[in-house]
Scaffold this motif. Structure first.
Motif, PDB file in Angstrom:
ATOM      1  N   VAL A 139      41.065  59.512   6.263  1.00 16.64           N
ATOM      2  CA  VAL A 139      41.873  60.237   5.718  1.00 16.64           C
ATOM      3  C   VAL A 139      41.204  59.798   4.242  1.00 16.64           C
ATOM      4  O   VAL A 139      41.271  58.897   4.161  1.00 16.64           O
ATOM      5  N   PHE A 140      41.222  61.411   3.678  1.00 12.76           N
ATOM      6  CA  PHE A 140      41.079  60.850   2.434  1.00 12.76           C
ATOM      7  C   PHE A 140      41.966  60.025   1.148  1.00 12.76           C
ATOM      8  O   PHE A 140      42.123  58.403   1.390  1.00 12.76           O
ATOM      9  N   LYS A 141      43.384  59.796   1.659  1.00 16.64           N
ATOM     10  CA  LYS A 141      44.700  59.277   1.041  1.00 16.64           C
ATOM     11  C   LYS A 141      45.149  58.438   2.342  1.00 16.64           C
ATOM     12  O   LYS A 141      46.008  58.705   2.888  1.00 16.64           O
ATOM     13  N   ASN A 142      44.655  56.763   1.913  1.00 16.78           N
ATOM     14  CA  ASN A 142      44.202  56.139   2.826  1.00 16.78           C
ATOM     15  C   ASN A 142      44.882  55.564   2.903  1.00 16.78           C
ATOM     16  O   ASN A 142      44.320  54.544   1.849  1.00 16.78           O
ATOM     17  N   VAL A 143      46.592  54.597   1.905  1.00 20.49           N
ATOM     18  CA  VAL A 143      47.112  53.578   1.246  1.00 20.49           C
ATOM     19  C   VAL A 143      47.795  52.165   2.694  1.00 20.49           C
ATOM     20  O   VAL A 143      48.206  51.444   2.861  1.00 20.49           O
ATOM     21  N   ALA A 144      46.853  52.562   4.161  1.00 18.81           N
ATOM     22  CA  ALA A 144      47.058  51.700   5.126  1.00 18.81           C
ATOM     23  C   ALA A 144      46.585  50.386   5.326  1.00 18.81           C
ATOM     24  O   ALA A 144      44.918  50.381   5.196  1.00 18.81           O
ATOM     25  N   GLY A 145      46.855  49.337   4.664  1.00 15.74           N
ATOM     26  CA  GLY A 145      46.253  48.275   4.688  1.00 15.74           C
ATOM     27  C   GLY A 145      45.143  47.816   3.389  1.00 15.74           C
ATOM     28  O   GLY A 145      45.650  48.844   2.500  1.00 15.74           O
ATOM     29  N   PHE A 146      43.997  46.932   3.592  1.00 13.78           N
ATOM     30  CA  PHE A 146      44.308  46.204   2.114  1.00 13.78           C
ATOM     31  C   PHE A 146      42.830  46.724   2.212  1.00 13.78           C
ATOM     32  O   PHE A 146      42.408  47.554   3.162  1.00 13.78           O
ATOM     33  N   ASP A 147      41.958  47.901   0.430  1.00 16.77           N
ATOM     34  CA  ASP A 147      41.124  48.938   0.732  1.00 16.77           C
ATOM     35  C   ASP A 147      39.498  47.320   0.997  1.00 16.77           C
ATOM     36  O   ASP A 147      39.226  47.043   0.318  1.00 16.77           O
ATOM     37  N   LEU A 148      39.140  47.691   1.869  1.00 16.00           N
ATOM     38  CA  LEU A 148      38.095  46.681   2.200  1.00 16.00           C
ATOM     39  C   LEU A 148      37.158  46.667   2.655  1.00 16.00           C
ATOM     40  O   LEU A 148      36.579  46.168   2.984  1.00 16.00           O
ATOM     41  N   PHE A 149      36.924  47.926   2.892  1.00  9.13           N
ATOM     42  CA  PHE A 149      35.776  48.995   3.757  1.00  9.13           C
ATOM     43  C   PHE A 149      34.566  49.620   2.411  1.00  9.13           C
ATOM     44  O   PHE A 149      34.101  49.440   2.030  1.00  9.13           O
ATOM     45  N   ARG A 150      35.136  49.615   1.475  1.00 10.34           N
ATOM     46  CA  ARG A 150      34.804  50.348   0.107  1.00 10.34           C
ATOM     47  C   ARG A 150      33.110  48.914  -0.438  1.00 10.34           C
ATOM     48  O   ARG A 150      32.272  48.737  -1.067  1.00 10.34           O
ATOM     49  N   PRO A 151      33.661  47.820  -0.688  1.00 10.67           N
ATOM     50  CA  PRO A 151      32.906  46.563  -1.293  1.00 10.67           C
ATOM     51  C   PRO A 151      31.314  46.171   0.123  1.00 10.67           C
ATOM     52  O   PRO A 151      30.565  45.520  -0.192  1.00 10.67           O
ATOM     53  N   GLN A 152      31.635  47.171   1.131  1.00  5.45           N
ATOM     54  CA  GLN A 152      30.752  47.344   2.550  1.00  5.45           C
ATOM     55  C   GLN A 152      29.329  47.976   2.028  1.00  5.45           C
ATOM     56  O   GLN A 152      28.403  47.683   1.583  1.00  5.45           O
ATOM     57  N   ALA A 153      29.636  48.388   0.631  1.00  2.00           N
ATOM     58  CA  ALA A 153      28.785  49.740   0.019  1.00  2.00           C
ATOM     59  C   ALA A 153      28.036  48.962  -0.997  1.00  2.00           C
ATOM     60  O   ALA A 153      28.691  48.924  -2.205  1.00  2.00           O
ATOM     61  N   GLY A 154      26.869  48.390  -1.172  1.00  2.63           N
ATOM     62  CA  GLY A 154      26.498  47.875  -1.536  1.00  2.63           C
ATOM     63  C   GLY A 154      26.169  45.901  -1.567  1.00  2.63           C
ATOM     64  O   GLY A 154      25.594  45.305  -2.154  1.00  2.63           O
ATOM     65  N   ALA A 155      26.748  46.116  -0.271  1.00  3.04           N
ATOM     66  CA  ALA A 155      26.826  44.910   0.216  1.00  3.04           C
ATOM     67  C   ALA A 155      24.894  44.280   1.043  1.00  3.04           C
ATOM     68  O   ALA A 155      25.088  43.329   0.791  1.00  3.04           O
ATOM     69  N   TRP A 156      25.147  45.056   1.177  1.00  4.45           N
ATOM     70  CA  TRP A 156      23.396  45.244   1.980  1.00  4.45           C
ATOM     71  C   TRP A 156      23.606  44.126   2.923  1.00  4.45           C
ATOM     72  O   TRP A 156      22.514  43.529   3.238  1.00  4.45           O
ATOM     73  N   GLY A 157      24.705  44.645   3.629  1.00  3.04           N
ATOM     74  CA  GLY A 157      24.639  43.590   4.941  1.00  3.04           C
ATOM     75  C   GLY A 157      25.396  42.125   4.966  1.00  3.04           C
ATOM     76  O   GLY A 157      25.615  41.685   6.184  1.00  3.04           O
ATOM     77  N   THR A 158      25.050  42.054   3.841  1.00  6.36           N
ATOM     78  CA  THR A 158      25.831  40.033   3.883  1.00  6.36           C
ATOM     79  C   THR A 158      27.291  40.244   3.901  1.00  6.36           C
ATOM     80  O   THR A 158      27.712  39.045   4.316  1.00  6.36           O
ATOM     81  N   LEU A 159      28.394  41.632   4.374  1.00  7.55           N
ATOM     82  CA  LEU A 159      29.853  41.076   4.702  1.00  7.55           C
ATOM     83  C   LEU A 159      29.967  41.148   5.724  1.00  7.55           C
ATOM     84  O   LEU A 159      30.659  41.912   6.230  1.00  7.55           O
ATOM     85  N   GLY A 160      28.746  41.819   6.912  1.00  5.03           N
ATOM     86  CA  GLY A 160      29.017  42.074   8.202  1.00  5.03           C
ATOM     87  C   GLY A 160      28.463  43.768   8.545  1.00  5.03           C
ATOM     88  O   GLY A 160      27.093  43.877   7.875  1.00  5.03           O
ATOM     89  N   ILE A 161      27.841  43.345   9.736  1.00 10.13           N
ATOM     90  CA  ILE A 161      27.173  44.271  10.324  1.00 10.13           C
ATOM     91  C   ILE A 161      28.166  45.746  11.267  1.00 10.13           C
ATOM     92  O   ILE A 161      28.842  45.941  11.343  1.00 10.13           O
TER      93      ILE A 161
END
Length: 356
Positions: A139-161
């Motif tokens: 869902v768009f307005k999601n406030v559950a937990g830390f916002d740790l998915f957006r760093p995946q955008a632009g990480a070039w796979g250095t943060l995991g698969i």
């Protein structure tokens, strides 16, 4: 847990034991942008992990596996008259959704429609400890937990698969029309600033080879009103080909660079152009400027006066890929800390992280 994920976990655990590095790859369509990986790095491909996990057109959200081809995703959304508003670039027919997120390169509509990470709602990631981690939601307005998915955008796979990802989609504009105007770089730059001072339905604004290209997308009434105000522009339906080439990074400035390469500057739209320096390409309504490095009257160390950061695109094929502007010590340390939290054994795409 599916067999693909179990196999990956076994591979990661073995790599940890043997102290080996891994190279994550989707369609391998962006290899010309990155340094060559070590021959010792084991290739991990996500291409076999394809398919739509869930799609709710009425909720404007889709969840797909990372190996799904971008062309397939675009086709699925098109059947429902929907699209990805950030207009992701398509480097080849083999480009995958996971690669789209990993590179974090937003398309030509980014200034008006937002970044890739703005549309990323959540993801499932296999980290450097071989653990499956879930971030965000559907869902768009999601406030559950830390916002740790957006760093995946632009990480070039250095943060995991990235295994799966959820994206916000949007209805396609009712109409898209193309316009152009022959002018100098200075006139184009002034017109770009002028156009963006008013609420025109612009979804692309670019100058290349003496032609200002403008793409309008929205309701017909809004487009017709804009046409009456933007007197310089002439409708040129054939310009759609230009926008397709720009989206696919097929323009010569992007693929057939000079021996010394091109500088790609990211800056504010209103920031002045570099004096006495011919611009090769202006995109994002002035926020991106491409300069032939041979024609720059200033040193690389002085580029920060005209941009927030830059990239140097070298002649392909280049063993070093893109050269990025240096990070400050504080930002570099932050990157190190985040990377260590996700990948403490330094398994993933080590060649990309070292290039920064």
């Amino acid at each position: 847990m599916d067999d693909f994920t179990k196999t990956l976990q076994a591979t990661l655990n073995q790599a940890i034991k043997e102290n080996r590095t891994l190279r994550i790859c989707g369609g391998d369509s962006k290899n010309f942008l990155t340094p060559n990986a070590s021959s010792e790095a084991q290739l991990i491909s996500t291409q076999a992990y394809q398919g739509v996990v869930s799609y709710e057109p009425t909720e404007l959200v889709i969840t797909v596996k990372s190996g799904t081809k971008l062309t397939e995703l675009v086709g699925i959304l098109d059947d429902k008259n929907q699209h990805l508003s950030f207009d992701p670039p398509l480097f080849s027919e083999e480009s995958t959704v996971g690669g789209m997120i990993a590179c974090g390169i937003s398309g030509t509509s980014r200034p008006w429609k937002g970044l890739i990470r703005d549309s990323l709602l959540g993801c499932k990631v296999l980290n450097g400890k071989a653990e499956v981690m879930h971030f965000g939601g559907q869902v768009f307005k999601n406030v559950a937990g830390f916002d740790l998915f957006r760093p995946q955008a632009g990480a070039w796979g250095t943060l995991g698969i990235v295994l799966e990802l959820s994206l916000r989609v949007n209805p396609k504009p009712k109409q898209t029309r193309y316009f152009s105007y022959q002018c100098s770089q200075q006139e184009a730059f002034k017109l770009m600033q002028k156009y963006q001072q008013h609420p025109h339905p612009i979804s692309g604004l670019c100058w290349y080879k003496g032609v200002l290209q403008c793409r309008l997308a929205g309701f017909q009434s809004a487009i017709e009103y804009s046409i009456s105000q933007l007197h310089e522009l002439q409708e040129t339906p054939e310009s759609e080909i230009f926008w397709q080439q720009l989206a696919r990074y097929q323009l010569s400035v992007m693929r057939e660079s000079s021996n010394q390469g091109y500088y790609k500057l990211y800056t504010q739209c209103s920031r002045p152009l570099i004096p006495e320096a011919p611009v090769t390409l202006i995109d994002w309504g002035g926020a991106i400027r491409w300069y032939d490095s041979r024609q720059l009257p200033i040193q690389q160390s002085h580029l920060s006066q005209y941009c927030s950061h830059y990239e140097k695109w070298l002649s392909p094929p280049s063993p070093t890929g893109i050269i990025y502007s240096p990070m400050s010590t504080a930002i570099w340390q932050l990157h190190q800390n985040i990377r260590h939290a996700f990948d403490p054994h330094k398994l993933f795409n080590q060649h990309l992280f070292q290039s920064r």
